[in-house]
Motif scaffolding. Structure first.
Motif, PDB file in Angstrom:
ATOM      1  N   GLU A  28      75.267 -46.461 -23.092  1.00 33.67           N
ATOM      2  CA  GLU A  28      75.703 -45.237 -22.817  1.00 33.67           C
ATOM      3  C   GLU A  28      75.076 -44.129 -23.891  1.00 33.67           C
ATOM      4  OE1 GLU A  28      79.990 -45.091 -22.255  1.00 33.67           O
ATOM      5  OE2 GLU A  28      79.666 -46.583 -20.594  1.00 33.67           O
ATOM      6  N   ASP A  77      72.648 -41.330 -23.322  1.00 31.86           N
ATOM      7  CA  ASP A  77      72.921 -39.921 -23.791  1.00 31.86           C
ATOM      8  C   ASP A  77      71.817 -39.204 -24.392  1.00 31.86           C
ATOM      9  OD1 ASP A  77      75.064 -39.813 -22.337  1.00 31.86           O
ATOM     10  OD2 ASP A  77      76.581 -40.076 -23.842  1.00 31.86           O
ATOM     11  N   THR A  79      78.898 -49.375 -24.369  1.00 29.74           N
ATOM     12  CA  THR A  79      78.887 -48.219 -25.059  1.00 29.74           C
ATOM     13  C   THR A  79      77.630 -47.909 -25.849  1.00 29.74           C
ATOM     14  OG1 THR A  79      81.402 -48.495 -25.570  1.00 29.74           O
ATOM     15  CG2 THR A  79      80.344 -47.171 -27.003  1.00 29.74           C
TER      16      THR A  79
END
Length: 118
Positions: A111, A115, A108
């Motif tokens: 990610e 992003d 996570t």
């Protein structure tokens, strides 16, 4: 250790995470603000701790030394304490796995970084 003055909430939450990761059960003694919510999370939701009982059973009542002694003994030797100690071991293992390389928290974070980068 009892902290009489205001404490940075992140430090409180970090100490909860440290307890979980080290598989140490928590004896929750909330006194003000959102400590009661944190205690509820630890005791009722995650079930990795016991709450210190007040003299009159209220949420914000006084705690006597006998009551505190009883809860410590219950946590260390009692049946409820046995359940809490077992649960904190399970949750601790899951937390460590999540934070390990390629664990769910690790992925996570990757990610999120991806992003933000793009």
């Amino acid at each position: 250790m009892i902290v009489g003055e205001w404490v940075d909430q992140r430090e409180i939450l970090n100490s909860v995470m440290e307890s979980i990761c080290l598989e140490v059960p928590i004896l929750a003694w909330p006194m003000m603000a959102d400590q009661h919510l944190n205690a509820r999370m630890v005791v009722e939701e995650i079930k990795i701790g016991l709450r210190v009982q007040t003299c009159d059973g209220s949420v914000r009542g006084f705690v006597k030394s006998e009551g505190l002694k009883k809860m410590v003994k219950d946590l260390m030797e009692g049946e409820r304490g046995k359940e809490v100690r077992k649960k904190v071991m399970e949750v601790g293992k899951a937390a460590k796995a999540a934070m390990a390389e390629d664990g769910s928290s690790w992925r996570t974070m990757d990610e999120l970084i991806d992003d933000v980068k793009y």
